[in-house]
Structure formats: structure tokens, C-alpha cells
Write a protein that holds these residues in place. Structure first.
Motif, PDB file in Angstrom:
ATOM      1  N   PHE A  23      10.371   1.515  -6.632  1.00 46.92           N
ATOM      2  CA  PHE A  23      11.424   0.502  -6.697  1.00 46.92           C
ATOM      3  C   PHE A  23      12.557   0.795  -5.719  1.00 46.92           C
ATOM      4  O   PHE A  23      13.150  -0.116  -5.158  1.00 46.92           O
ATOM      5  N   ALA A  24      12.866   2.060  -5.534  1.00 47.40           N
ATOM      6  CA  ALA A  24      14.041   2.447  -4.742  1.00 47.40           C
ATOM      7  C   ALA A  24      13.900   2.170  -3.251  1.00 47.40           C
ATOM      8  O   ALA A  24      14.903   1.963  -2.579  1.00 47.40           O
ATOM      9  N   ILE A  25      12.676   2.157  -2.726  1.00 43.50           N
ATOM     10  CA  ILE A  25      12.548   2.055  -1.266  1.00 43.50           C
ATOM     11  C   ILE A  25      12.103   0.683  -0.766  1.00 43.50           C
ATOM     12  O   ILE A  25      11.841   0.517   0.415  1.00 43.50           O
ATOM     13  N   GLY A  26      12.071  -0.314  -1.642  1.00 44.46           N
ATOM     14  CA  GLY A  26      11.617  -1.645  -1.252  1.00 44.46           C
ATOM     15  C   GLY A  26      12.381  -2.243  -0.083  1.00 44.46           C
ATOM     16  O   GLY A  26      11.790  -2.801   0.836  1.00 44.46           O
ATOM     17  N   ALA A  27      13.704  -2.126  -0.090  1.00 39.22           N
ATOM     18  CA  ALA A  27      14.500  -2.706   1.008  1.00 39.22           C
ATOM     19  C   ALA A  27      14.188  -2.007   2.332  1.00 39.22           C
ATOM     20  O   ALA A  27      14.076  -2.656   3.376  1.00 39.22           O
ATOM     21  N   LEU A  28      14.026  -0.706   2.271  1.00 41.74           N
ATOM     22  CA  LEU A  28      13.703   0.056   3.480  1.00 41.74           C
ATOM     23  C   LEU A  28      12.342  -0.348   4.031  1.00 41.74           C
ATOM     24  O   LEU A  28      12.186  -0.603   5.229  1.00 41.74           O
ATOM     25  N   THR A  29      11.340  -0.434   3.162  1.00 44.84           N
ATOM     26  CA  THR A  29       9.991  -0.727   3.656  1.00 44.84           C
ATOM     27  C   THR A  29       9.859  -2.177   4.109  1.00 44.84           C
ATOM     28  O   THR A  29       9.091  -2.465   5.028  1.00 44.84           O
ATOM     29  N   GLY A  30      10.605  -3.073   3.493  1.00 39.70           N
ATOM     30  CA  GLY A  30      10.614  -4.452   3.980  1.00 39.70           C
ATOM     31  C   GLY A  30      11.166  -4.526   5.392  1.00 39.70           C
ATOM     32  O   GLY A  30      10.625  -5.214   6.262  1.00 39.70           O
ATOM     33  N   SER A  31      12.233  -3.775   5.626  1.00 38.40           N
ATOM     34  CA  SER A  31      12.835  -3.719   6.957  1.00 38.40           C
ATOM     35  C   SER A  31      11.878  -3.090   7.973  1.00 38.40           C
ATOM     36  O   SER A  31      11.760  -3.558   9.109  1.00 38.40           O
ATOM     37  N   LEU A  32      11.191  -2.030   7.561  1.00 43.82           N
ATOM     38  CA  LEU A  32      10.208  -1.390   8.446  1.00 43.82           C
ATOM     39  C   LEU A  32       9.077  -2.355   8.800  1.00 43.82           C
ATOM     40  O   LEU A  32       8.614  -2.389   9.941  1.00 43.82           O
ATOM     41  N   ALA A  33       8.638  -3.151   7.821  1.00 43.50           N
ATOM     42  CA  ALA A  33       7.567  -4.119   8.083  1.00 43.50           C
ATOM     43  C   ALA A  33       8.048  -5.206   9.045  1.00 43.50           C
ATOM     44  O   ALA A  33       7.282  -5.656   9.903  1.00 43.50           O
ATOM     45  N   ASP A  34       9.309  -5.612   8.922  1.00 39.04           N
ATOM     46  CA  ASP A  34       9.854  -6.591   9.870  1.00 39.04           C
ATOM     47  C   ASP A  34       9.866  -6.026  11.286  1.00 39.04           C
ATOM     48  O   ASP A  34       9.594  -6.729  12.248  1.00 39.04           O
ATOM     49  N   ARG A  35      10.151  -4.760  11.383  1.00 39.32           N
ATOM     50  CA  ARG A  35      10.285  -4.131  12.700  1.00 39.32           C
ATOM     51  C   ARG A  35       8.936  -3.732  13.312  1.00 39.32           C
ATOM     52  O   ARG A  35       8.699  -3.930  14.495  1.00 39.32           O
ATOM     53  N   TYR A  36       8.058  -3.113  12.497  1.00 39.79           N
ATOM     54  CA  TYR A  36       6.813  -2.547  13.025  1.00 39.79           C
ATOM     55  C   TYR A  36       5.556  -3.300  12.600  1.00 39.79           C
ATOM     56  O   TYR A  36       4.466  -2.977  13.055  1.00 39.79           O
ATOM     57  N   GLY A  37       5.702  -4.267  11.722  1.00 38.26           N
ATOM     58  CA  GLY A  37       4.561  -5.037  11.247  1.00 38.26           C
ATOM     59  C   GLY A  37       3.995  -4.476   9.957  1.00 38.26           C
ATOM     60  O   GLY A  37       4.058  -3.267   9.704  1.00 38.26           O
ATOM     61  N   PRO A  38       3.428  -5.360   9.137  1.00 35.97           N
ATOM     62  CA  PRO A  38       2.922  -4.922   7.831  1.00 35.97           C
ATOM     63  C   PRO A  38       1.687  -4.033   7.908  1.00 35.97           C
ATOM     64  O   PRO A  38       1.476  -3.200   7.031  1.00 35.97           O
ATOM     65  N   ARG A  39       0.878  -4.200   8.928  1.00 40.65           N
ATOM     66  CA  ARG A  39      -0.335  -3.369   9.015  1.00 40.65           C
ATOM     67  C   ARG A  39       0.016  -1.895   9.057  1.00 40.65           C
ATOM     68  O   ARG A  39      -0.569  -1.085   8.328  1.00 40.65           O
ATOM     69  N   LEU A  40       0.954  -1.536   9.905  1.00 43.04           N
ATOM     70  CA  LEU A  40       1.344  -0.140  10.048  1.00 43.04           C
ATOM     71  C   LEU A  40       2.000   0.386   8.766  1.00 43.04           C
ATOM     72  O   LEU A  40       1.667   1.475   8.286  1.00 43.04           O
ATOM     73  N   VAL A  41       2.919  -0.375   8.208  1.00 41.14           N
ATOM     74  CA  VAL A  41       3.659   0.081   7.033  1.00 41.14           C
ATOM     75  C   VAL A  41       2.739   0.169   5.814  1.00 41.14           C
ATOM     76  O   VAL A  41       2.738   1.181   5.097  1.00 41.14           O
ATOM     77  N   VAL A  42       1.946  -0.856   5.569  1.00 42.95           N
ATOM     78  CA  VAL A  42       1.024  -0.836   4.428  1.00 42.95           C
ATOM     79  C   VAL A  42      -0.052   0.234   4.638  1.00 42.95           C
ATOM     80  O   VAL A  42      -0.416   0.945   3.694  1.00 42.95           O
ATOM     81  N   GLY A  43      -0.535   0.377   5.865  1.00 42.82           N
ATOM     82  CA  GLY A  43      -1.505   1.444   6.152  1.00 42.82           C
ATOM     83  C   GLY A  43      -0.930   2.821   5.858  1.00 42.82           C
ATOM     84  O   GLY A  43      -1.599   3.680   5.274  1.00 42.82           O
ATOM     85  N   ALA A  44       0.334   3.030   6.231  1.00 39.19           N
ATOM     86  CA  ALA A  44       0.998   4.303   5.918  1.00 39.19           C
ATOM     87  C   ALA A  44       1.126   4.481   4.414  1.00 39.19           C
ATOM     88  O   ALA A  44       0.928   5.587   3.879  1.00 39.19           O
ATOM     89  N   GLY A  45       1.427   3.390   3.710  1.00 41.28           N
ATOM     90  CA  GLY A  45       1.521   3.466   2.249  1.00 41.28           C
ATOM     91  C   GLY A  45       0.199   3.845   1.616  1.00 41.28           C
ATOM     92  O   GLY A  45       0.147   4.678   0.697  1.00 41.28           O
ATOM     93  N   MET A  46      -0.874   3.268   2.104  1.00 38.72           N
ATOM     94  CA  MET A  46      -2.196   3.602   1.563  1.00 38.72           C
ATOM     95  C   MET A  46      -2.547   5.058   1.842  1.00 38.72           C
ATOM     96  O   MET A  46      -3.132   5.735   1.002  1.00 38.72           O
ATOM     97  N   ALA A  47      -2.171   5.538   3.021  1.00 37.03           N
ATOM     98  CA  ALA A  47      -2.412   6.956   3.340  1.00 37.03           C
ATOM     99  C   ALA A  47      -1.601   7.854   2.419  1.00 37.03           C
ATOM    100  O   ALA A  47      -2.095   8.902   1.962  1.00 37.03           O
ATOM    101  N   LEU A  48      -0.361   7.478   2.113  1.00 34.96           N
ATOM    102  CA  LEU A  48       0.462   8.261   1.187  1.00 34.96           C
ATOM    103  C   LEU A  48      -0.137   8.277  -0.221  1.00 34.96           C
ATOM    104  O   LEU A  48      -0.154   9.316  -0.887  1.00 34.96           O
ATOM    105  N   ILE A  49      -0.617   7.130  -0.675  1.00 34.84           N
ATOM    106  CA  ILE A  49      -1.250   7.054  -1.997  1.00 34.84           C
ATOM    107  C   ILE A  49      -2.465   7.975  -2.053  1.00 34.84           C
ATOM    108  O   ILE A  49      -2.626   8.776  -2.974  1.00 34.84           O
ATOM    109  N   ALA A  50      -3.328   7.858  -1.061  1.00 35.80           N
ATOM    110  CA  ALA A  50      -4.542   8.685  -1.033  1.00 35.80           C
ATOM    111  C   ALA A  50      -4.197  10.166  -0.938  1.00 35.80           C
ATOM    112  O   ALA A  50      -4.785  10.997  -1.644  1.00 35.80           O
ATOM    113  N   ALA A  51      -3.239  10.504  -0.078  1.00 33.19           N
ATOM    114  CA  ALA A  51      -2.835  11.909   0.059  1.00 33.19           C
ATOM    115  C   ALA A  51      -2.239  12.432  -1.240  1.00 33.19           C
ATOM    116  O   ALA A  51      -2.533  13.564  -1.647  1.00 33.19           O
ATOM    117  N   GLY A  52      -1.426  11.604  -1.898  1.00 32.36           N
ATOM    118  CA  GLY A  52      -0.828  12.021  -3.165  1.00 32.36           C
ATOM    119  C   GLY A  52      -1.873  12.332  -4.217  1.00 32.36           C
ATOM    120  O   GLY A  52      -1.797  13.358  -4.911  1.00 32.36           O
TER     121      GLY A  52
END
Length: 188
Positions: free
Chosen positions: A59-88
Motif C-alpha cells: 500500500f505504501a509504495i503505490g504512488a511511487l510505482t505509478g510514477s515509475l510506470a509513467d516514466r519507464y512504462g508498465p512492462r519494466l515496472v511490473v516485470g521488476a515487481g514480478m521478479a521481486l515477488i519470485a525472489a522473495g
């Protein structure tokens, strides 16, 4: 005359899959609860902190990740999120203390879900004007389906292979499915 297929629906399917994977991974934690209590001789409150930490971060990082997706695109940001989930999940399978589970699953999955949710749903919003509510509803339904399907699947995997191997299997499945979802998130 046949109606033309609108590619925004592929984005809706990708967002549904992303929600399924991310929230399935997060809420699949319930299946591991007893195993973690036993493995680390921990109280319910101590084990609950893993999920609480994960939820807070998402919940805490939603504003940050929305901004990152606007800047770098959702593929990169969501892909990084999936990698974090899998790594976790993968690193949690190797944990030798509950504190290590806080760091791996709690932080990894929490950040990962935060990197997935807002960018994926925001991408759906860009594609639709007329049927935006329907499209968003279908995408967000992936949360419900993931929370319905993954915990019993995780429980079955734990019974079959043990909790550590179950986390490894879920990590690999999350990464593969999650990267497919990320690749299909086009924010044209």
C-alpha cells in the motif's frame, strides 16, 4: 461486417493475470502459516508480522510505482515487481530464521505487489474511455481469483513437497506467469 478486435482487451487479460499472480503470492502466505510457526517455534503474532509487513509495503509504495510506470512504462515496472515477488518467495524457502522471512517474503513480496498493482491497473485505464469500469473490474477480478486459487494450491504443494519446495515452485510459476503478464502490458 465482422467487428474488429480491440487490443485493449489483451491488456485487460494481462492485468488480470498480473493481479492473479501478485495477490495469489501474497495471500498464499496463509497456507504457510502453520509451517512457519513450527519451523521457527514462533508465535502467531510473530508469523503474522510477515504478512503485515508485506501488506504495508504494497500500500505504501503505490504512488511511487505509478510514477515509475509513467516514466519507464508498465512492462519494466511490473516485470521488476514480478521478479521481486519470485525472489522473495525463493529466498524465503532458504530462510533459517523468521527474521529472514521478514526480509525475504515480507519485504520482497510486499514491494513486488506494490510494483505490480498500480502500474497494471493504470495501464488498463489508459486504453478505455467507454468501457473503463468493465475493463478495470475484469482486471481487478484477478485479485479475487488469485486469492481463491493460490492458497489451496500452496497447501497442496506443501503437503506434496514441503513448505520450502512449495515456495520454490510458486516462485518459478510466479516469475514465468508474471513476466508473460508484464510483457503484454502495453500503455500505448
Amino acid at each position: 461486417m465482422a467487428a474488429r478486435f480491440f487490443p485493449g482487451w489483451i491488456v485487460v487479460g494481462a492485468a488480470f493475470l498480473a493481479m492473479f499472480v501478485a495477490f495469489g503470492a501474497m495471500y498464499g502466505f496463509a497456507a504457510f502459516f502453520r509451517e512457519l510457526e513450527r519451523e521457527f517455534a514462533a508465535s502467531r503474532a510473530d508469523v503474522s508480522l510477515v504478512f503485515s509487513l508485506s501488506g504495508f509495503l504494497y500500500f505504501a509504495i503505490g504512488a511511487l510505482t505509478g510514477s515509475l510506470a509513467d516514466r519507464y512504462g508498465p512492462r519494466l515496472v511490473v516485470g521488476a515487481g514480478m521478479a521481486l515477488i519470485a525472489a522473495g518467495m525463493f529466498l524465503a524457502s532458504r530462510a533459517d530464521t523468521l527474521q529472514a522471512v521478514y526480509l525475504t517474503y515480507g519485504i520482497g513480496v510486499g514491494l513486488g505487489v506494490g510494483f505490480v498493482y498500480v502500474p497494471a491497473i493504470g495501464t488498463v485505464q489508459r486504453w478505455f474511455e467507454r468501457r473503463r469500469g468493465l475493463a478495470s473490474g475484469i482486471a481487478v477480478a484477478g485479485i479475487g481469483v488469485g486469492t481463491l486459487v493460490v492458497p489451496p494450491l500452496a497447501g497442496w504443494l506443501i503437503g506434496l513437497a514441503g513448505w520450502r519446495n512449495a515456495y520454490v515452485i510458486l516462485a518459478v510459476a510466479s516469475l514465468l506467469l508474471g513476466l508473460v503478464a508484464a510483457a503484454l502490458l502495453d500503455h500505448s
